[in-house]
Scaffold this active site. Structure first.
Site, PDB file in Angstrom:
ATOM      1  CE  LYS A  46      -3.761   1.909   2.816  1.00 44.58           C
ATOM      2  NZ  LYS A  46      -4.661   1.761   3.930  1.00 44.58           N
ATOM      3  CB  SER A  73      -7.765   0.076   5.718  1.00 41.28           C
ATOM      4  OG  SER A  73      -8.488   1.302   5.454  1.00 41.28           O
ATOM      5  CB  SER A  78      -7.863   3.303   2.965  1.00 39.16           C
ATOM      6  OG  SER A  78      -7.119   2.788   3.871  1.00 39.16           O
TER       7      SER A  78
HETATM    8  N1  GLN Z   1     -12.702   3.384   6.264  1.00 42.80           N
HETATM    9  C1  GLN Z   1     -12.099   3.758   7.617  1.00 42.80           C
HETATM   10  C2  GLN Z   1     -11.768   5.090   7.656  1.00 42.80           C
HETATM   11  O1  GLN Z   1     -12.109   5.662   6.679  1.00 42.80           O
HETATM   12  C3  GLN Z   1     -11.100   3.067   7.918  1.00 42.80           C
HETATM   13  C4  GLN Z   1      -9.841   3.230   6.964  1.00 42.80           C
HETATM   14  C5  GLN Z   1      -8.649   2.513   7.241  1.00 42.80           C
HETATM   15  O2  GLN Z   1      -8.454   1.576   8.027  1.00 42.80           O
HETATM   16  N2  GLN Z   1      -7.472   3.111   6.976  1.00 42.80           N
HETATM   17  O3  GLN Z   1     -11.401   5.922   8.350  1.00 42.80           O
END
Ligand code: GLN
Length: 473
Positions: free
Chosen positions: A81, A180, A156
């Site tokens: 990532k 994520s 994400s």
């Molecule tokens: N969807 C969650 C957020 O927007 C988690 C994102 C993540 O784990 N980086 O904060």
């Protein structure tokens, strides 16, 4: 032999027997990336030159008799990532702020992987700063779900799961602040582990919310994920929150009987709001566990409903502080390059932290966080692991939720609690919807129970064929 279909252990076997070289393996992936990335938009940066150089170096070491005992991932291509600092390789965090940023040092996770002989193919797409559940917040455009290009891959770390599902890499390193790693794994039928907070060093990973961020492995099956974790876990003098607990050999104990294992089912997760196809898939998984001798126990996590509000207050507060360092002076572009979602979270977080509101919002959220943690502690007195859905709904269409942030946030209802409690959770595929889209489940355990979660996941995986299914591309 189709080199792009290999798992880590299969690729290692082939390299050992000299059936192919690390260069051939790497070239096959680079070709696959060239072919599919224009449709999927899953890589932000491909480092072809560096990858081929590392592959040649690995081949030289193999010829000289270097062993996989000393370098467990020697010659294995992977991707990350785009939130991990990689020296002199562009690192963007999915944001135009860091569009041309070349880090001067390596993240600890990346350093460990290259020290173990792995070959970086490139950096994968994600919602900018990790803010999102669909990759639609990436400043480099959304990633498409390889199972159906009209759908999101989750977020994400959407690029991470997409490149695994599309066989554009052998393994991935994702990042999970509130789901994520797990949501994209569920949406793309791949395996991902959110580790106990502190099990893997955060040093050099671009921070979203420092008290929640967890760095973790993603792969095509459970044993690959176990193998990667054995390499990246451990304490790090650069990260005071990394745990000094000794690292276990996560691969060696994947065949333990689960007879008598107590699996908790949280009633709050299976109430209204859970899609019926997901419910059915999890019930079928439960059946498999029962056949293997596991015992099902009803449990309750009474503060489930407070999870989203608590998480979004804490995560926004911490991100508003972390993003203050992008001032356009020392590195990166001006602050006006921040996207809409980042600006919204900076404002929300700054508000929640400001004097007069701090007690009302941030402090209160921290108190609820303790209650959520207590819920899990109580539950683990009754069971050893908890089985739960990852998401209340199957993958949704690109554009379907982006205009309604609350709907997007609600997708995280079952994942954020785990980050708030700092515990580990393994996401793995457990079926497909009638529309042919993946469904995932998560196996949650107490702090530092990674070994047991991987074993339970492996037992399930052996009894099913989900990991063998591939999207048509
Ligand atoms: N969807 C969650 C957020 O927007 C988690 C994102 C993540 O784990 N980086 O904060």
């Amino acid at each position: 032999m189709d080199l792009i279909k290999l798992t880590i252990s299969e690729a290692k076997k082939g390299l050992k027997k000299k059936e192919f070289s690390a260069r051939e393996l790497t070239e096959n992936y680079l070709e696959r990336i060239k072919k599919l990335n224009p449709q999927l938009n899953a890589f932000i940066t491909v480092c072809e030159k560096e990858a081929l150089e590392s592959a040649d170096h690995a081949d030289k070491l193999i010829l000289q008799g270097e062993t996989w005992e000393a370098q467990p991932l020697l010659g294995i291509p992977f991707s990350m990532k785009d939130v991990y600092s990689t020296k002199n390789i562009r690192t963007t965090a999915g944001s135009k702020i860091l569009e041309n940023y070349l880090p001067p040092y390596n993240a600890s996770v990346y350093q460990k992987l290259i020290d173990s002989g792995a070959i970086l193919l490139g950096k994968t797409n994600c919602d900018a700063w990790g803010h999102g559940s669909s990759t639609e917040n990436s400043d480099f455009g959304p990633t498409k779900n390889p199972w159906n290009l009209d759908y999101v891959p989750g977020g994400s770390s959407g690029g991470s799961a997409a490149v695994l599902a599309a066989d554009m890499t052998i393994f991935e390193i994702g990042e999970d602040t509130g789901g994520s790693i797990r949501l994209p794994s569920a949406f793309c039928a791949t395996v991902g582990l959110k580790v106990t907070y502190g099990r893997v060093s955060r040093y050099g990973a671009i921070s979203y919310a420092s008290s929640l961020d967890s760095m973790g492995p993603m792969g095509k099956n459970v044993s690959d994920v176990a193998e990667i974790l054995s390499v990246i876990a451990g304490s790090d003098s650069h990260d005071a929150t990394s745990s000094p607990r000794p690292v276990e050999d996560y691969s060696s104990s994947l065949n333990q009987d689960i007879k008598g294992l107590k699996i908790g089912i949280p009633s709050e997760f299976f109430s209204k709001g859970l899609n019926s196809e997901i419910k059915d898939a999890i019930n079928k998984a439960l059946q498999i566990f029962k056949e293997k001798g596991a015992e099902i126990v009803d449990i309750s996590l009474p503060h489930t409903e407070d999870g989203i509000a608590t998480y979004y207050l804490i995560a926004s507060s911490e991100t508003s502080s972390n993003l203050a360092r992008y001032d356009g002076i020392r590195f990166g572009n001006d602050r006006e390059y921040f996207g809409q979602e980042a600006k919204k979270r900076i404002m929300l977080g700054t508000y929640a932290l400001s004097s007069g509101y701090y007690d009302q919002y941030y402090l209160k959220a921290q108190k609820v966080r303790s209650l959520i943690k207590n819920d899990f502690e109580k539950a683990f007195n009754k069971c050893e692991v908890i089985l739960a859905p990852v998401s209340p709904i199957p993958p949704f269409k690109l554009g379907e939720k982006i205009a309604d942030p609350l709907q997007m946030y609600l997708v995280d209802v079952y994942t954020v609690l785990i980050n708030l409690a700092g515990i580990p959770s393994l996401a793995l595929p457990c079926g497909f919807s009638k529309a042919g889209l993946p469904i995932g489940m998560q196996i949650i355990g107490p702090q530092f129970s990674e070994k047991s979660l991987l074993n339970v996941g492996y037992q399930y995986e052996q009894a099913t064929d989900w990991q063998k299914m591939k999207p048509e591309l």
